[in-house]
Each structure stands twice: as C-alpha cells, then as structure tokens.
Design a protein around this motif. Structure first.
Motif, short mmCIF file in Angstrom:
data_model
loop_
_atom_site.label_atom_id
_atom_site.label_comp_id
_atom_site.label_asym_id
_atom_site.label_seq_id
_atom_site.Cartn_x
_atom_site.Cartn_y
_atom_site.Cartn_z
N ALA A 13 0.76 -1.22 -0.11
CA ALA A 13 0.00 0.05 -0.12
C ALA A 13 0.94 1.18 0.00
O ALA A 13 1.88 1.09 0.41
CB ALA A 13 -0.96 -0.03 1.31
N THR A 14 0.41 2.23 -0.49
CA THR A 14 1.03 3.53 -0.46
C THR A 14 0.94 4.06 1.00
O THR A 14 -0.17 4.16 1.42
CB THR A 14 0.50 4.51 -1.48
OG1 THR A 14 0.45 4.06 -2.80
CG2 THR A 14 1.06 5.94 -1.55
N LEU A 15 2.00 4.58 1.37
CA LEU A 15 2.05 5.32 2.74
C LEU A 15 2.14 6.91 2.66
O LEU A 15 3.08 7.29 1.75
CB LEU A 15 3.24 4.82 3.63
CG LEU A 15 3.39 5.63 4.93
CD1 LEU A 15 2.10 5.15 5.89
CD2 LEU A 15 4.60 5.19 5.65
N SER A 77 5.54 -3.04 -1.42
CA SER A 77 5.13 -4.41 -1.88
C SER A 77 6.42 -5.23 -2.02
O SER A 77 6.32 -6.77 -2.04
CB SER A 77 4.50 -4.39 -3.10
OG SER A 77 5.31 -3.95 -4.34
N THR A 78 7.61 -4.90 -1.86
CA THR A 78 8.77 -5.92 -2.05
C THR A 78 9.22 -6.28 -0.76
O THR A 78 10.05 -7.07 -0.65
CB THR A 78 9.97 -4.89 -2.86
OG1 THR A 78 10.31 -3.97 -2.00
CG2 THR A 78 9.53 -4.67 -4.28
N GLU A 110 0.65 -7.99 3.33
CA GLU A 110 -0.50 -7.94 2.35
C GLU A 110 -1.17 -9.22 2.01
O GLU A 110 -0.40 -10.23 1.91
CB GLU A 110 0.10 -7.12 0.94
CG GLU A 110 -0.84 -7.11 -0.08
CD GLU A 110 -0.25 -6.19 -1.28
OE1 GLU A 110 -0.98 -5.72 -1.96
OE2 GLU A 110 0.97 -6.56 -1.54
N VAL A 111 -2.46 -9.14 2.01
CA VAL A 111 -3.05 -10.54 1.60
C VAL A 111 -3.54 -10.30 0.29
O VAL A 111 -3.39 -11.27 -0.85
CB VAL A 111 -4.27 -10.54 2.68
CG1 VAL A 111 -4.89 -11.94 2.07
CG2 VAL A 111 -3.80 -10.84 3.98
#
Length: 115
Positions: A13-15, A77-78, A110-111
């Motif tokens: 997700a973008t923070l 995401s990495t 993340e799911v």
C-alpha cells in the motif's frame, strides 16, 4: 530528545503519513531544512529503506512545520513482514541536526496481491 512513534506500514500500500512539528504550540519553521529517515531491521542492522527530502520520501512544509512521509506501493510491496526500527532527523541550514522521532516499525503483510 526524540519522541517515540510506532510506525505501521501496510505491505503493498502507499504510505502518506503527515506529521506536524509543534514547538510551544506553534509550528516549527522548517524553511531551508532537509530531512532524512532510515528503516532498519535493528539499530545498526540491515537497511530496508532510506527516505530523505532529495529522493521525495520526505516532504517538508516550511513555515507550516509539516513533514510528509511517502512510501510508494511499488516499494512497500517488495518488503516482507517484519518488525524493525527507524528514526527521523531534521537537518537545518546551520547544520544543526535534530532527531525528531524514533521507534519501532511494523510491516503488515499484504493478503490481496492483485494476481
């Protein structure tokens, strides 16, 4: 003395985490200042990510005293789920360095991956 703040980042997700530095109830003037922040596995441990004002990871709001922490989804995401540490430093034009915040950082897995 640095304040302690628990930073939670959702993997994938973008923070965009806005903060505001107040001194005696008034915004701290950050005009001309730079900022830097590192996320590590532990103090002195492996560097996970570096943010600063030159790479766009930290954006300062001059007289408003605001600090925006920005981590794109493509970066988060990495990362794998982990718990680590970070600190955030402000460097003023006269080269005074203030460690403003520090604390634990938690990456939440993340799911939904979109695949």
């Amino acid at each position: 003395m640095a304040g302690t703040y628990r930073l939670k980042i959702d993997q994938g997700a973008t923070l965009n985490r806005p903060l505001r530095w107040l001194h005696d109830g008034e915004p701290k003037d950050l005009t001309g200042a730079e900022a830097r922040m590192e996320i590590r596995t532990a103090a002195g441990g492996t560097l996970i990510h570096r943010l600063d004002t030159s790479n766009g990871g930290l954006v300062l709001g001059a007289e408003a005293g605001t600090i925006l922490i920005r981590i794109p989804a493509a970066i988060s995401s990495t990362w794998r789920t982990f718990q680590g540490v970070y600190d955030l430093e402000i460097v003023f034009p006269d080269e005074t360095v203030v460690r403003l915040l520090q604390g634990p950082v938690v990456i939440s897995a993340e799911v939904t991956t979109g695949e």
